[in-house]
Design an enzyme around this catalytic site. Sequence first.
Site, mmCIF file in Angstrom:
data_model
loop_
_atom_site.group_PDB
_atom_site.id
_atom_site.type_symbol
_atom_site.label_atom_id
_atom_site.label_comp_id
_atom_site.label_asym_id
_atom_site.label_seq_id
_atom_site.Cartn_x
_atom_site.Cartn_y
_atom_site.Cartn_z
ATOM 1 C CB THR A 18 50.126 -25.219 -21.189
ATOM 2 O OG1 THR A 18 50.798 -26.463 -21.016
ATOM 3 C CG2 THR A 18 50.465 -24.317 -20.031
ATOM 4 C CG ASP A 62 48.762 -32.886 -22.559
ATOM 5 O OD1 ASP A 62 49.056 -32.363 -21.463
ATOM 6 O OD2 ASP A 62 49.599 -33.120 -23.452
ATOM 7 C CB SER A 63 49.311 -31.234 -27.847
ATOM 8 O OG SER A 63 50.623 -31.195 -27.368
ATOM 9 C CB SER A 64 50.855 -35.958 -24.808
ATOM 10 O OG SER A 64 51.607 -34.905 -24.285
ATOM 11 C CB CYS A 284 72.641 -31.685 -37.269
ATOM 12 S SG CYS A 284 74.178 -32.581 -37.296
HETATM 13 N N1 ASP Z 1 51.449 -30.888 -22.314
HETATM 14 C C1 ASP Z 1 50.984 -29.650 -22.884
HETATM 15 C C2 ASP Z 1 50.416 -29.964 -24.263
HETATM 16 O O1 ASP Z 1 51.163 -30.099 -25.193
HETATM 17 C C3 ASP Z 1 52.098 -28.674 -22.958
HETATM 18 C C4 ASP Z 1 51.732 -27.326 -23.530
HETATM 19 O O2 ASP Z 1 50.651 -27.049 -23.959
HETATM 20 O O3 ASP Z 1 52.613 -26.476 -23.560
HETATM 21 O O4 ASP Z 1 49.218 -30.072 -24.382
#
Ligand code: ASP
Length: 355
Positions: A18, A62-64, A284
Amino acid sequence: MKRDSLTPSILLVYTGGTIGMIENPETGALESFNFDHLLQSVPELKRFNCNISTYSFEPPIDSSDMEPHHWARLVRIIENNYDRYDGFVILHGTDTMAYTASAMSFMLENLGKPVILTGSQLPMGMLRTDGKENLITSIEIALAKQTDGTPMVPEVCIFFERELLRGNRTTKINAENFNAFRSFNYPSLAHSGIHIKYFPSAIRRPDTTKPLKAHYLFDTNVVVLTLFPGIQESIITSVFRVKGLKAVVMKTFGSGNAPQQPWLINLIREATARGIVIVNITQCQSGGVEMERYTTGRQLLEAGVVSGYDSTPECALAKLMFLLGHNLPVDEVCRLMCTNLAGEITINDFYHTNQ
Ligand code: ASP
């Protein structure tokens, strides 16, 4: 930027996320944008009394979409540039930042310099962005030295919204607030207010006689299995029977407890006998596993389950992939899962920060 040898220097690596995104005017969705744009939004960087060199993933991701080969790429960049820089700042999406930080804490053995991951909840170009403060303070932390000239924080860390956290202790807990990360089982390494206040007793010190040793191998034949009331035998059977499966992070109840149905214990016993490593961590957020405490935990211990202590799920998974990648015998993987390698678990005495 130009470098000279006397001025401190930082390598700033942009992977995506982001912090560098821009809004697509047609769809409204946030999309990756280039690094130059991001740097132009922070003219303050020029005011640092240090050389800042930059490296960008092309295209930023994107880190996904992060995978172990991206972790290896980051570690390669650090290894190749280790002697040239005082510290490293990695701009990374928040979604999987905790996995990357956990993995890198094992990959960079004997790390003696700061590796600070940061990002933001709002893109750098937005008026209310949290990215500027996160980036500027991360650079300041990466440059910080003790009075003897050694780095203040020679660890893989996440800096976000005023807190410096040990990377392999950190979890993303919020998709909305700026305060997106927590380390439930280990205290902050530093807090940024008017001053940046470091907590030296919480910071790991490397053995300076040993050189950095970078590791690159991972085995992703692992799965996370969350137990829940009513979980079916057929589900567990099929998970444990997945072709090539080598390890399971099992998220149990409370201090490491599971239902007492004989079929479950039999399936677990049969899987561990086949050499599948099953690591017990709690569902937890805070605290850890003590399998000796209740019958419902003890039965898992007797079935060959290994304690994950107070590990985060992200770290347990990354550590398993890391150890399995080194082709170690199963007993050795189990032994090392119960060994504190990079400050990731507290074996005798849990820290309950309960922030
Ligand atoms: N989807 C974005 C990512 O992880 C979210 C972020 O950067 O906050 O690349």
